[in-house]
Design a protein around this motif. Structure first.
Motif, PDB file in Angstrom:
ATOM      1  N   PHE A 100       9.235 -94.553 -59.925  1.00 29.65           N
ATOM      2  CA  PHE A 100       9.413 -95.037 -58.551  1.00 29.65           C
ATOM      3  C   PHE A 100       8.629 -94.158 -57.586  1.00 29.65           C
ATOM      4  O   PHE A 100       8.232 -93.028 -57.899  1.00 29.65           O
ATOM      5  CB  PHE A 100      10.891 -95.056 -58.170  1.00 29.65           C
ATOM      6  N   ASP A 101       8.415 -94.706 -56.387  1.00 26.75           N
ATOM      7  CA  ASP A 101       7.684 -94.035 -55.313  1.00 26.75           C
ATOM      8  C   ASP A 101       8.689 -93.309 -54.414  1.00 26.75           C
ATOM      9  O   ASP A 101       9.692 -93.903 -53.995  1.00 26.75           O
ATOM     10  CB  ASP A 101       6.912 -95.103 -54.520  1.00 26.75           C
ATOM     11  N   TRP A 102       8.419 -92.032 -54.107  1.00 26.37           N
ATOM     12  CA  TRP A 102       9.350 -91.276 -53.258  1.00 26.37           C
ATOM     13  C   TRP A 102       9.511 -91.918 -51.880  1.00 26.37           C
ATOM     14  O   TRP A 102      10.612 -91.896 -51.307  1.00 26.37           O
ATOM     15  CB  TRP A 102       8.895 -89.831 -53.098  1.00 26.37           C
ATOM     16  N   ASN A 103       8.457 -92.505 -51.348  1.00 25.08           N
ATOM     17  CA  ASN A 103       8.577 -93.176 -50.048  1.00 25.08           C
ATOM     18  C   ASN A 103       9.593 -94.305 -50.106  1.00 25.08           C
ATOM     19  O   ASN A 103      10.338 -94.544 -49.153  1.00 25.08           O
ATOM     20  CB  ASN A 103       7.219 -93.718 -49.601  1.00 25.08           C
ATOM     21  N   HIS A 104       9.635 -94.997 -51.242  1.00 25.44           N
ATOM     22  CA  HIS A 104      10.617 -96.060 -51.411  1.00 25.44           C
ATOM     23  C   HIS A 104      12.028 -95.470 -51.509  1.00 25.44           C
ATOM     24  O   HIS A 104      12.990 -96.027 -50.961  1.00 25.44           O
ATOM     25  CB  HIS A 104      10.306 -96.884 -52.661  1.00 25.44           C
ATOM     26  N   ALA A 105      12.151 -94.336 -52.221  1.00 23.72           N
ATOM     27  CA  ALA A 105      13.453 -93.679 -52.334  1.00 23.72           C
ATOM     28  C   ALA A 105      13.918 -93.175 -50.972  1.00 23.72           C
ATOM     29  O   ALA A 105      15.109 -93.255 -50.643  1.00 23.72           O
ATOM     30  CB  ALA A 105      13.368 -92.532 -53.337  1.00 23.72           C
ATOM     31  N   ARG A 106      13.005 -92.680 -50.174  1.00 18.79           N
ATOM     32  CA  ARG A 106      13.373 -92.209 -48.834  1.00 18.79           C
ATOM     33  C   ARG A 106      13.851 -93.380 -47.976  1.00 18.79           C
ATOM     34  O   ARG A 106      14.813 -93.260 -47.208  1.00 18.79           O
ATOM     35  CB  ARG A 106      12.178 -91.530 -48.172  1.00 18.79           C
ATOM     36  N   ALA A 107      13.183 -94.521 -48.108  1.00 21.32           N
ATOM     37  CA  ALA A 107      13.607 -95.708 -47.367  1.00 21.32           C
ATOM     38  C   ALA A 107      15.032 -96.091 -47.751  1.00 21.32           C
ATOM     39  O   ALA A 107      15.861 -96.443 -46.893  1.00 21.32           O
ATOM     40  CB  ALA A 107      12.648 -96.864 -47.645  1.00 21.32           C
ATOM     41  N   PHE A 108      15.344 -96.031 -49.024  1.00 17.37           N
ATOM     42  CA  PHE A 108      16.701 -96.320 -49.497  1.00 17.37           C
ATOM     43  C   PHE A 108      17.703 -95.306 -48.938  1.00 17.37           C
ATOM     44  O   PHE A 108      18.782 -95.675 -48.454  1.00 17.37           O
ATOM     45  CB  PHE A 108      16.716 -96.305 -51.032  1.00 17.37           C
ATOM     46  N   LEU A 109      17.356 -94.020 -48.974  1.00 13.39           N
ATOM     47  CA  LEU A 109      18.256 -92.965 -48.508  1.00 13.39           C
ATOM     48  C   LEU A 109      18.596 -93.134 -47.028  1.00 13.39           C
ATOM     49  O   LEU A 109      19.772 -93.099 -46.640  1.00 13.39           O
ATOM     50  CB  LEU A 109      17.612 -91.601 -48.757  1.00 13.39           C
ATOM     51  N   VAL A 110      17.589 -93.339 -46.205  1.00 16.16           N
ATOM     52  CA  VAL A 110      17.830 -93.450 -44.766  1.00 16.16           C
ATOM     53  C   VAL A 110      18.585 -94.747 -44.447  1.00 16.16           C
ATOM     54  O   VAL A 110      19.460 -94.764 -43.572  1.00 16.16           O
ATOM     55  CB  VAL A 110      16.496 -93.377 -43.988  1.00 16.16           C
ATOM     56  N   THR A 111      18.282 -95.808 -45.159  1.00 13.69           N
ATOM     57  CA  THR A 111      18.999 -97.066 -44.936  1.00 13.69           C
ATOM     58  C   THR A 111      20.479 -96.908 -45.286  1.00 13.69           C
ATOM     59  O   THR A 111      21.364 -97.382 -44.564  1.00 13.69           O
ATOM     60  CB  THR A 111      18.377 -98.193 -45.769  1.00 13.69           C
ATOM     61  N   ALA A 112      20.757 -96.205 -46.395  1.00 14.14           N
ATOM     62  CA  ALA A 112      22.146 -95.970 -46.781  1.00 14.14           C
ATOM     63  C   ALA A 112      22.852 -95.103 -45.740  1.00 14.14           C
ATOM     64  O   ALA A 112      24.026 -95.335 -45.421  1.00 14.14           O
ATOM     65  CB  ALA A 112      22.193 -95.306 -48.152  1.00 14.14           C
ATOM     66  N   GLU A 113      22.153 -94.119 -45.210  1.00 13.87           N
ATOM     67  CA  GLU A 113      22.762 -93.239 -44.211  1.00 13.87           C
ATOM     68  C   GLU A 113      23.017 -93.964 -42.898  1.00 13.87           C
ATOM     69  O   GLU A 113      24.030 -93.736 -42.229  1.00 13.87           O
ATOM     70  CB  GLU A 113      21.855 -92.032 -43.966  1.00 13.87           C
TER      71      GLU A 113
END
Length: 295
Positions: free
Chosen positions: A8-21
């Motif tokens: 996976f792409d870290w930018n995609h993981a960051r998008a998931f993290l911030v959306t969850a927060e």
């Protein structure tokens, strides 16, 4: 670690993290400075990369699935690790070491800067100071210097400037030379004195005329281009010279020709490039210079 094990792409993981927060795509998009569709595509891409469903829509909001809750803990740890990397890198780039180049006029470079550089070195021994002592203006935008001490305010928007103080310059001479002239109370009475000229004869005479003092070629005893040479000639009694008051008033070999007379006033400015102001070593030297020059 096997590099090919990352799917996976870290930018995609960051998008998931911030959306969850944040609890919604719109709020997360504002935090990350992205459009909502772009952020949605990044979250969807992570779901495809990991082959899981991360969110369920509930009304206008989003709720984490069981898989999303499980992965959130790991992605949160990744986010904290990324922050630590950034902080560690910042600590390296902000280390107080290296060379800082200071551009300053000849007389200040010779008579004022040595004590200031000594103070900087005492406080920050890891910094190497390079002095460019010249009356030619260094171009900070071309990185000819990091910091400049100037008697005028630069107008370039890319530069950061700080006015330190207003200064005055006036006439100085040795007490023994002044005795040969007799009492001097007005500028006009200086017409019988000899002067150490700074610059060409024509330029100097024109400048003095602008200050209300009419001189002729006979008034010029010594011609020189260099400010330090001019000051040394004045100090041994070859005629009247001009100096900033913070230099002339502290020199025991000379005194003011007319005690309360200010020949010229000028500001002292510190200048640095906007990008360089983010460097810790530049900021430290800039602030130490400002403090010392203000005194």
């Amino acid at each position: 670690m096997k590099k090919d094990s990352l799917k996976f792409d870290w930018n995609h993981a960051r998008a998931f993290l911030v959306t969850a927060e944040q609890g919604s795509l719109s709020a997360a998009a504002r935090v990350l400075g992205l459009t909502q569709p772009t952020l949605g595509r990044q979250v969807n891409a992570l779901e495809r990369e990991l082959d899981v469903t991360l969110f369920e829509r509930v009304g206008r909001g989003l709720t984490l699935t069981q898989s999303g809750l499980y992965l959130l803990e790991h992605v949160t740890s990744m986010g904290m690790a990324a922050e630590h990397v950034s902080l560690a890198a910042m600590g390296q780039s902000q280390s107080v070491s290296g060379t800082v180049c200071i551009s300053v006029g000849e007389i200040y470079g010779s008579l004022v800067m040595p004590k200031i550089v000594k103070k900087i070195k005492d406080e920050e021994p890891g910094i190497t100071i390079e002095i460019v002592a010249s009356n030619e203006t260094s171009d900070l935008q071309k990185r000819e210097a990091d910091i400049a001490v100037r008697a005028f305010r630069p107008t370039q928007t890319e530069l950061i400037t700080k006015k330190i103080k207003e200064m005055s310059g006036t006439f100085y001479a040795t007490p023994s030379y002044l005795k040969t002239l007799g009492p001097i109370n007005t500028v006009q009475e200086l017409g019988r004195a000899s002067f150490v000229s700074l610059g060409s004869r024509e330029t100097y005479l024109k400048a003095m005329a602008g200050f209300g003092l009419t001189l002729t070629d006979e008034n010029i005893s010594v011609l020189c281009e260099n400010h330090i040479v001019h000051w040394e000639m004045t100090k041994i009694g070859l005629g009247i010279g001009v100096a900033p008051q913070d230099i002339g008033d502290t020199e025991p070999l000379v005194q003011r020709v007319i005690p309360d007379f200010d020949l010229v006033q000028f500001p002292i400015w510190l200048t640095t490039h906007r990008e360089l102001r983010t460097s810790k070593k530049i900021r430290l030297v800039f602030d130490l210079l400002a403090e010392a020059l203000a005194r």
